[in-house]
Structure formats: structure tokens, C-alpha cells
Design a protein around this motif. Structure first.
Motif, PDB file in Angstrom:
ATOM      1  N   TYR A  25      19.927 -12.183   8.352  1.00 33.07           N
ATOM      2  CA  TYR A  25      19.704 -10.736   7.715  1.00 33.07           C
ATOM      3  C   TYR A  25      21.339 -10.244   7.765  1.00 33.07           C
ATOM      4  O   TYR A  25      21.623  -9.693   8.749  1.00 33.07           O
ATOM      5  CB  TYR A  25      18.704  -9.803   8.269  1.00 33.07           C
ATOM      6  N   PHE A  26      21.762 -10.233   6.514  1.00 35.33           N
ATOM      7  CA  PHE A  26      23.266  -9.486   6.478  1.00 35.33           C
ATOM      8  C   PHE A  26      23.016  -8.444   5.860  1.00 35.33           C
ATOM      9  O   PHE A  26      22.604  -7.796   4.872  1.00 35.33           O
ATOM     10  CB  PHE A  26      24.109 -10.518   5.350  1.00 35.33           C
ATOM     11  N   ALA A  27      23.635  -7.296   6.632  1.00 29.81           N
ATOM     12  CA  ALA A  27      23.506  -5.853   6.279  1.00 29.81           C
ATOM     13  C   ALA A  27      24.766  -5.030   6.630  1.00 29.81           C
ATOM     14  O   ALA A  27      25.461  -5.513   7.676  1.00 29.81           O
ATOM     15  CB  ALA A  27      22.160  -5.379   6.810  1.00 29.81           C
ATOM     16  N   THR A  28      24.706  -3.813   6.230  1.00 32.38           N
ATOM     17  CA  THR A  28      25.672  -3.002   6.863  1.00 32.38           C
ATOM     18  C   THR A  28      24.725  -1.735   7.454  1.00 32.38           C
ATOM     19  O   THR A  28      23.947  -1.106   6.871  1.00 32.38           O
ATOM     20  CB  THR A  28      26.509  -2.165   5.692  1.00 32.38           C
ATOM     21  N   PHE A  29      25.542  -1.450   8.800  1.00 35.11           N
ATOM     22  CA  PHE A  29      24.704  -0.484   9.471  1.00 35.11           C
ATOM     23  C   PHE A  29      25.921   0.604   9.802  1.00 35.11           C
ATOM     24  O   PHE A  29      27.063   0.383  10.084  1.00 35.11           O
ATOM     25  CB  PHE A  29      24.535  -1.096  10.883  1.00 35.11           C
ATOM     26  N   THR A  30      25.329   1.925   9.510  1.00 33.03           N
ATOM     27  CA  THR A  30      26.197   2.955   9.855  1.00 33.03           C
ATOM     28  C   THR A  30      25.521   3.929  10.872  1.00 33.03           C
ATOM     29  O   THR A  30      24.370   4.191  10.738  1.00 33.03           O
ATOM     30  CB  THR A  30      26.473   3.938   8.394  1.00 33.03           C
ATOM     31  N   ASN A  31      26.678   4.316  11.928  1.00 36.64           N
ATOM     32  CA  ASN A  31      25.931   5.187  12.869  1.00 36.64           C
ATOM     33  C   ASN A  31      26.961   6.746  12.677  1.00 36.64           C
ATOM     34  O   ASN A  31      28.135   6.391  13.176  1.00 36.64           O
ATOM     35  CB  ASN A  31      26.458   4.617  14.458  1.00 36.64           C
TER      36      ASN A  31
END
Length: 344
Positions: A117-123
């Protein structure tokens, strides 16, 4: 939307992202500790609201799985009626992602017997930089793993795949002819002011990266993307978005990617003159889809038809939405040729 101002476009994009990940309700309320989403049955594709759609045609289950921004997954046997959405990502709340990261542009790739699962994560609680007086939140491409298409997907490790002070997004997966896997991603224009598409080698088991990144091309290399500067003069657009690698029937290596023509989201393509990620990359002179389409990827149906999944923009009752679309494509020659809308 072609006459929407740049500031309004950013606002609308932000509002839709918040809505798509469940932080913003349809009438403006804030979602707090909502329970599991109800699973819907027999949903037509054009009734789904989804940015950055990615379709995995899984041969093991003979099922299509569609994910994208928001980190949810829909499934279908025929591309016509869909079931979902399923919540599949389980990032570590104690990691740099935080307890409730935004999830953008998720992709599912089957590799070496597992689903990645390739994804962009934003905190948004963490800031990594200040550019032109504006703080930049922590955003990065990361890889999770699961044993089945519907997950759960958990981190392969907690370390960053890319430097902590670098804002990256829209990571995708590619394996070169020599068998080496790579992460291909965008270095965000909000930080470097001229977005790039870059590559970095992955470890054989995808648990991390190896070496340093290499820039493949910059947003300003595109002959078709345009925007206005502060003085109203034309210039290349700054945005690189949604890279996706493919090969034509002749073995030519191509890359889908998206930018803007003024305020119109637009799908383009580039080709590698060497046949490898190293390029050099030559941009096609014109977009390849109608206006207001972008963030495309390619897959094949069980009947052998090649399709492009991407999303379009539309205003419905005063609300700006993104709708997944399927277009027929021809890959048999030396170039990708986009055809008509696909109606299963």
C-alpha cells in the motif's frame, strides 16, 4: 472551474480532501470519533466521490479493488457495480504520522506474494519548513503491507522512506528490467517552488530505501502546463502530481503525470529515451485527455482491455467534487493513445 482563482482552487482542493478523508462532513460539520462506515452495495462508479483513483485488478480473487485519496477501498467484479468503502490502512499512531493522518493518492501493488500500500501521509500537527513565510506540514510517501487486498495494511517499518524535512507525495511503484524496485514520487512544489518527479531505489523487500534520490524531470519541463505569475505573465505551472509508469506494446517506457493549464487539471505523459527510469525524459507537447481529467493510472480488464482510471472535476449543487472515470486506451503501438469513455 476554468475561471476559478488560484487561491480559490487551493481552498476547494483542501475542502474536498478534508471531506474525502472524513474530517469534513457534507454540510460543514467536523467528524469526531465516527464509527465504522456502512458498507454500500451495488454502487455505480459515477456515484462514488473519489480523488486519485487507483484500480488493482487482482488475479488471485478475480476482483477489482479501487482506492485513492482518503485511504478507503471499493471492490467490484465487473467495474459496473461497486461495494464499499472499506477502511484498510492501519498506520502506527505513535509514529511520525500521528493518530489521524490524512491519506492521499493511495495505491495497491501486488509484489512477491504480498499486497503493498503506497500512499501519502500528512501530519498537519508537525511542521518541517517555512516557505515564503508559510509553514509546511509534514507530508511523505510511505509503504504499508498486507496479506490481502482489503488489508489491514500496516507499516513495514516506522522509519521515513525519504528525508524528514522533504515534502513528498504521490509515491508509486516500479520494477526496472534488472529486477530492482523503485519508489517514484513528487517533491512538492510548495517546498521547492518547481515540483519534481524523482526516483529512489527500494530495498528488495520494500522495507526501506537505498541511496539518494535522483530528479527525473521538473514541472517547468512541460511544454503544455501553464499558469500566471503575480504580474499576470504566462509561465510553466509549478505542480507535479500523480506519476505512474507503464510500457507500450513496443516496450517503450512512459510516465503519466498531471499538472494544470491555468485553473484546469490536466493529464500529460512523458517518455524515457533510454527505456529506463534514468531517462532522459521527453515530454509530449500536448495533454492526452480532455480538460478537467487527471491523476491517471493504467490497468487491464479480465477481457484484456486496457483502461485508464483517473478523476474528473465537477460542480454539483454548488459543491466541487471529484468523480472516478474510466477511459479506453490503446497501448499496442509506440505511444499511449487515449480513446472514449469506458462503459462496462
Amino acid at each position: 472551474m476554468s475561471h476559478v482563482s488560484y487561491a480559490m482552487r487551493i481552498f476547494l482542493n483542501t475542502m474536498w480532501l478534508l471531506y474525502s478523508i472524513g474530517l469534513l462532513l457534507p454540510f460543514g460539520g467536523i467528524a469526531q470519533n465516527q464509527g465504522p462506515r456502512p458498507i454500500r452495495e451495488n454502487v455505480p462508479l459515477d456515484s462514488i466521490r473519489l480523488s486519485d483513483p487507483f484500480v488493482l485488478a487482482d488475479p488471485k480473487t478475480k476482483t477489482y479493488y479501487m482506492t485513492g485519496t482518503g485511504g478507503l477501498v471499493w471492490q467490484s467484479k465487473d467495474l459496473k457495480r461497486w461495494q464499499g468503502p472499506y477502511s484498510v490502512a492501519q498506520p502506527d499512531p505513535n509514529s511520525w504520522m500521528g493518530p489521524k493522518p490524512m491519506i492521499w493518492a493511495a495505491e495497491i501493488h501486488f509484489y512477491q506474494g504480498k499486497y503493498f500500500y503506497f500512499a501519502t501521509f500528512t501530519n498537519s500537527a508537525l511542521k518541517i519548513d517555512t516557505i515564503q513565510g508559510k509553514p509546511l506540514e509534514r507530508r511523505a510517501s510511505h509503504v504499508l503491507v498486507g496479506n490481502q487486498p482489503l488489508g489491514p495494511y500496516v507499516p513495514l517499518n516506522q522509519d521515513l522512506y525519504l528525508p524528514a524535512n522533504k515534502s513528498t507525495l504521490d509515491g508509486t511503484f516500479w520494477v526496472e528490467p534488472d529486477g530492482k524496485p523503485y519508489l517514484v514520487y513528487c517533491h512538492e512544489w510548495l517546498q521547492n517552488l518547481n515540483g519534481t518527479v524523482e526516483k529512489i531505489a527500494l530495498k528488495p523487500d520494500l522495507t526501506g530505501t537505498v541511496g539518494t534520490s535522483q530528479i527525473l524531470f521538473r514541472a517547468s519541463d512541460s511544454p503544455w502546463s501553464r499558469e500566471k505569475d503575480a504580474a499576470g505573465h504566462d509561465r510553466p505551472n509549478k505542480v507535479t502530481d500523480g506519476p505512474y509508469l507503464f510500457r507500450t506494446g513496443t516496450g517503450r517506457l512512459g510516465m503519466l503525470w498531471t499538472s494544470w493549464v491555468y485553473d484546469v487539471y490536466t493529464q500529460g505523459v512523458a517518455y524515457s529515451t533510454s527505456g529506463t527510469l534514468n531517462g532522459p525524459w521527453q515530454q509530449e507537447p500536448a495533454p492526452i485527455t480532455p480538460p478537467n481529467y487527471g491523476h491517471g493510472m493504467l490497468f487491464r480488464t479480465w477481457e484484456g482491455k486496457s483502461l485508464m482510471a483517473l478523476h474528473s472535476h465537477k460542480e454539483i449543487n454548488g459543491r466541487y467534487v471529484r468523480i472516478p472515470q474510466l477511459l479506453e486506451v490503446d497501448l499496442t503501438g509506440n505511444k499511449l493513445v487515449v480513446g472514449k469513455s469506458y462503459r462496462p
